[in-house]
Write a protein that holds these residues in place. Structure first.
Motif, PDB file in Angstrom:
ATOM      1  N   ARG A 199      88.374  20.195 -91.028  1.00 14.69           N
ATOM      2  CA  ARG A 199      88.671  21.100 -89.914  1.00 14.69           C
ATOM      3  C   ARG A 199      89.361  20.354 -88.774  1.00 14.69           C
ATOM      4  O   ARG A 199      90.271  20.884 -88.131  1.00 14.69           O
ATOM      5  CB  ARG A 199      87.380  21.762 -89.411  1.00 14.69           C
ATOM      6  CG  ARG A 199      86.805  22.794 -90.383  1.00 14.69           C
ATOM      7  CD  ARG A 199      85.407  23.229 -89.962  1.00 14.69           C
ATOM      8  NE  ARG A 199      84.828  24.132 -90.937  1.00 14.69           N
ATOM      9  CZ  ARG A 199      84.801  25.465 -90.820  1.00 14.69           C
ATOM     10  NH1 ARG A 199      85.325  26.034 -89.750  1.00 14.69           N
ATOM     11  NH2 ARG A 199      84.268  26.218 -91.753  1.00 14.69           N
ATOM     12  N   VAL A 200      88.910  19.121 -88.512  1.00 10.54           N
ATOM     13  CA  VAL A 200      89.556  18.311 -87.476  1.00 10.54           C
ATOM     14  C   VAL A 200      91.005  18.022 -87.860  1.00 10.54           C
ATOM     15  O   VAL A 200      91.916  18.109 -87.030  1.00 10.54           O
ATOM     16  CB  VAL A 200      88.785  16.983 -87.260  1.00 10.54           C
ATOM     17  CG1 VAL A 200      89.560  16.070 -86.302  1.00 10.54           C
ATOM     18  CG2 VAL A 200      87.391  17.246 -86.721  1.00 10.54           C
ATOM     19  N   VAL A 201      91.227  17.685 -89.137  1.00 15.15           N
ATOM     20  CA  VAL A 201      92.588  17.399 -89.615  1.00 15.15           C
ATOM     21  C   VAL A 201      93.474  18.643 -89.477  1.00 15.15           C
ATOM     22  O   VAL A 201      94.640  18.548 -89.086  1.00 15.15           O
ATOM     23  CB  VAL A 201      92.551  16.913 -91.083  1.00 15.15           C
ATOM     24  CG1 VAL A 201      93.958  16.804 -91.651  1.00 15.15           C
ATOM     25  CG2 VAL A 201      91.841  15.566 -91.180  1.00 15.15           C
ATOM     26  N   ILE A 202      92.914  19.816 -89.769  1.00 16.18           N
ATOM     27  CA  ILE A 202      93.669  21.066 -89.628  1.00 16.18           C
ATOM     28  C   ILE A 202      93.993  21.322 -88.158  1.00 16.18           C
ATOM     29  O   ILE A 202      95.108  21.733 -87.817  1.00 16.18           O
ATOM     30  CB  ILE A 202      92.884  22.237 -90.241  1.00 16.18           C
ATOM     31  CG1 ILE A 202      92.803  22.075 -91.770  1.00 16.18           C
ATOM     32  CG2 ILE A 202      93.534  23.581 -89.891  1.00 16.18           C
ATOM     33  CD1 ILE A 202      91.824  23.018 -92.442  1.00 16.18           C
ATOM     34  N   ALA A 203      93.025  21.066 -87.271  1.00 15.66           N
ATOM     35  CA  ALA A 203      93.273  21.220 -85.839  1.00 15.66           C
ATOM     36  C   ALA A 203      94.397  20.303 -85.385  1.00 15.66           C
ATOM     37  O   ALA A 203      95.269  20.692 -84.597  1.00 15.66           O
ATOM     38  CB  ALA A 203      91.996  20.906 -85.054  1.00 15.66           C
ATOM     39  N   MET A 204      94.406  19.079 -85.905  1.00 19.43           N
ATOM     40  CA  MET A 204      95.451  18.117 -85.568  1.00 19.43           C
ATOM     41  C   MET A 204      96.813  18.599 -86.057  1.00 19.43           C
ATOM     42  O   MET A 204      97.817  18.542 -85.341  1.00 19.43           O
ATOM     43  CB  MET A 204      95.110  16.767 -86.206  1.00 19.43           C
ATOM     44  CG  MET A 204      95.978  15.606 -85.750  1.00 19.43           C
ATOM     45  SD  MET A 204      95.556  14.080 -86.632  1.00 19.43           S
ATOM     46  CE  MET A 204      93.818  13.933 -86.221  1.00 19.43           C
ATOM     47  N   ALA A 205      96.845  19.113 -87.296  1.00 18.09           N
ATOM     48  CA  ALA A 205      98.108  19.546 -87.894  1.00 18.09           C
ATOM     49  C   ALA A 205      98.697  20.762 -87.196  1.00 18.09           C
ATOM     50  O   ALA A 205      99.916  20.911 -87.117  1.00 18.09           O
ATOM     51  CB  ALA A 205      97.896  19.836 -89.379  1.00 18.09           C
ATOM     52  N   LEU A 206      97.830  21.636 -86.677  1.00 18.82           N
ATOM     53  CA  LEU A 206      98.307  22.892 -86.091  1.00 18.82           C
ATOM     54  C   LEU A 206      98.366  22.876 -84.562  1.00 18.82           C
ATOM     55  O   LEU A 206      98.761  23.864 -83.950  1.00 18.82           O
ATOM     56  CB  LEU A 206      97.409  24.042 -86.551  1.00 18.82           C
ATOM     57  CG  LEU A 206      97.477  24.384 -88.041  1.00 18.82           C
ATOM     58  CD1 LEU A 206      96.441  25.445 -88.389  1.00 18.82           C
ATOM     59  CD2 LEU A 206      98.858  24.864 -88.445  1.00 18.82           C
ATOM     60  N   SER A 207      97.986  21.756 -83.947  1.00 20.80           N
ATOM     61  CA  SER A 207      97.898  21.708 -82.486  1.00 20.80           C
ATOM     62  C   SER A 207      99.227  21.972 -81.789  1.00 20.80           C
ATOM     63  O   SER A 207      99.261  22.537 -80.701  1.00 20.80           O
ATOM     64  CB  SER A 207      97.332  20.364 -82.033  1.00 20.80           C
ATOM     65  OG  SER A 207      98.154  19.299 -82.466  1.00 20.80           O
ATOM     66  N   CYS A 208     100.346  21.572 -82.404  1.00 20.22           N
ATOM     67  CA  CYS A 208     101.665  21.795 -81.806  1.00 20.22           C
ATOM     68  C   CYS A 208     102.336  23.071 -82.326  1.00 20.22           C
ATOM     69  O   CYS A 208     103.532  23.287 -82.083  1.00 20.22           O
ATOM     70  CB  CYS A 208     102.566  20.588 -82.057  1.00 20.22           C
ATOM     71  SG  CYS A 208     102.092  19.114 -81.154  1.00 20.22           S
ATOM     72  N   GLU A 209     101.553  23.881 -83.041  1.00 18.78           N
ATOM     73  CA  GLU A 209     102.053  25.139 -83.599  1.00 18.78           C
ATOM     74  C   GLU A 209     103.349  24.930 -84.387  1.00 18.78           C
ATOM     75  O   GLU A 209     104.406  25.465 -84.050  1.00 18.78           O
ATOM     76  CB  GLU A 209     102.252  26.178 -82.496  1.00 18.78           C
ATOM     77  CG  GLU A 209     100.977  26.519 -81.757  1.00 18.78           C
ATOM     78  CD  GLU A 209     101.130  27.700 -80.818  1.00 18.78           C
ATOM     79  OE1 GLU A 209     102.185  28.360 -80.852  1.00 18.78           O
ATOM     80  OE2 GLU A 209     100.191  27.973 -80.052  1.00 18.78           O
TER      81      GLU A 209
END
Length: 325
Positions: free
Chosen positions: A165-175
């Motif tokens: 979930r953290v990795v997904i948050a990182m990947a999607l943080s810049c939209e």
């Protein structure tokens, strides 16, 4: 290229050089994905799926992996011609990737919140204050179901599912406009897989992101993808819309084999039908159709002539002599 096409891979070939040996990992691959679409890239281990993904972001190991032909057009621009310094603006901001193993994707000595914030700082361009970056980190943690209070903790304090979930948050943080998810649930328990996939789909819809979902599980593809591409020994041997792949009767024998390997709860007494043999050695690919040594419908022409790609109507394409290719 259609104005709604986001990524268009044309005749892409990739080789790995090891001493005196050449590994042909990707061979003349054609692939496209539209805006806000999800494409499922399916195939066995060693098919070349991850190499294809790394090629899009130009993350092949330097001096070993080389693109030997083709183009990777993102919004009409060939990424293979972009200077390395300019590629940094694409990675993370416009195209993000979730790697297979969340255990090795995070730095063990940096709090997880700082790792998400680092992506935002790298692509900030001076538009966000420190407070705004922290607020965005909190927002991303809430979106992926992690209390923001845990952002000061370290990766070892999280379970495998929470790390992902953290990795997904990182990947999607810049939209980003395109998310490449390389078997994002492989390292997770079955009970957690569905939660992570549902969360990714919700975020994809919320942010309007396109996604390439790399997997070997056709069941996951059927529930999450609009388009499907089946990869074998470095080649796309069948592609089409999910409806065409899952409802039509005409398929490449390899795709038929993949379907035969899926458990059917309505036929609990039936045994699975595995595909005989092994993936060919990429350093010594067979002549003709690369699947012919394992194919139950192999003909003499399959052993000597490479099949052409044939249209079966709509977007359904197959690379097989059974269909005149």
């Amino acid at each position: 290229m259609n104005s709604e096409t986001l990524l268009n891979v044309k005749n892409l070939s990739v080789e790995y050089q090891t001493d005196d040996l050449t590994v042909k990992a990707v061979n003349n691959v054609n692939l496209s994905i539209g805006k806000k679409q999800t494409l499922g890239l399916v195939g066995e281990t060693g098919a070349g799926k991850t190499t294809l993904a790394l090629s899009i972001l130009r993350l092949l190991p330097k001096g070993i992996g080389n693109v030997t032909g083709g183009t990777v057009e993102f919004e009409g621009r060939n990424l293979l011609d972009v200077k390395e310094g300019d590629m940094l603006a694409y990675r993370g901001k416009q195209i993000s990737m979730i790697f297979q193993d969340p255990m090795t994707s995070l730095n063990p000595v940096i709090p997880v919140g700082k790792q998400v914030a680092e992506v935002l700082k790298l692509h900030n361009d001076g538009h966000m204050t420190k407070e705004q970056i922290e607020a965005r980190v909190d927002e991303m943690f809430r979106l992926v179901g992690i209390p923001p209070e845990r952002k000061s903790e370290y990766p070892h304090q999280f379970s495998g599912g929470m790390k992902q979930r953290v990795v997904i948050a990182m990947a999607l943080s810049c939209e980003p406009e395109l998310l490449i998810a390389d078997e994002p649930t492989t390292a997770l328990d079955v009970t957690i897989q569905a939660q992570v996939l549902n969360m990714m789909n919700e975020l994809k819809k919320k942010l309007g992101t396109s996604m390439i979902l790399i997997t070997h599980d056709l069941g996951i593809v059927s529930q999450n993808c609009e388009k499907v591409a089946v990869m074998y020994a470095g080649s796309i041997i069948e592609s089409g819309t999910a409806e065409e792949i899952f409802t039509k009767d005409e398929h490449h024998p390899y795709t038929v084999g993949l379907f035969g390997s899926i458990p059917d709860l309505n036929k609990v007494t039936d045994r699975l039908s595995p595909i005989d043999g092994l993936m060919p050695d990429p350093m010594d690919l067979p002549d003709g159709c690369v699947f012919h040594p394992r194919c139950p419908k192999c003909m003499e022409i399959c052993k000597t002539k490479v099949p052409e790609t044939v249209s079966l109507g709509g977007e359904h394409l197959v690379k097989c002599h059974l269909f005149g290719g």
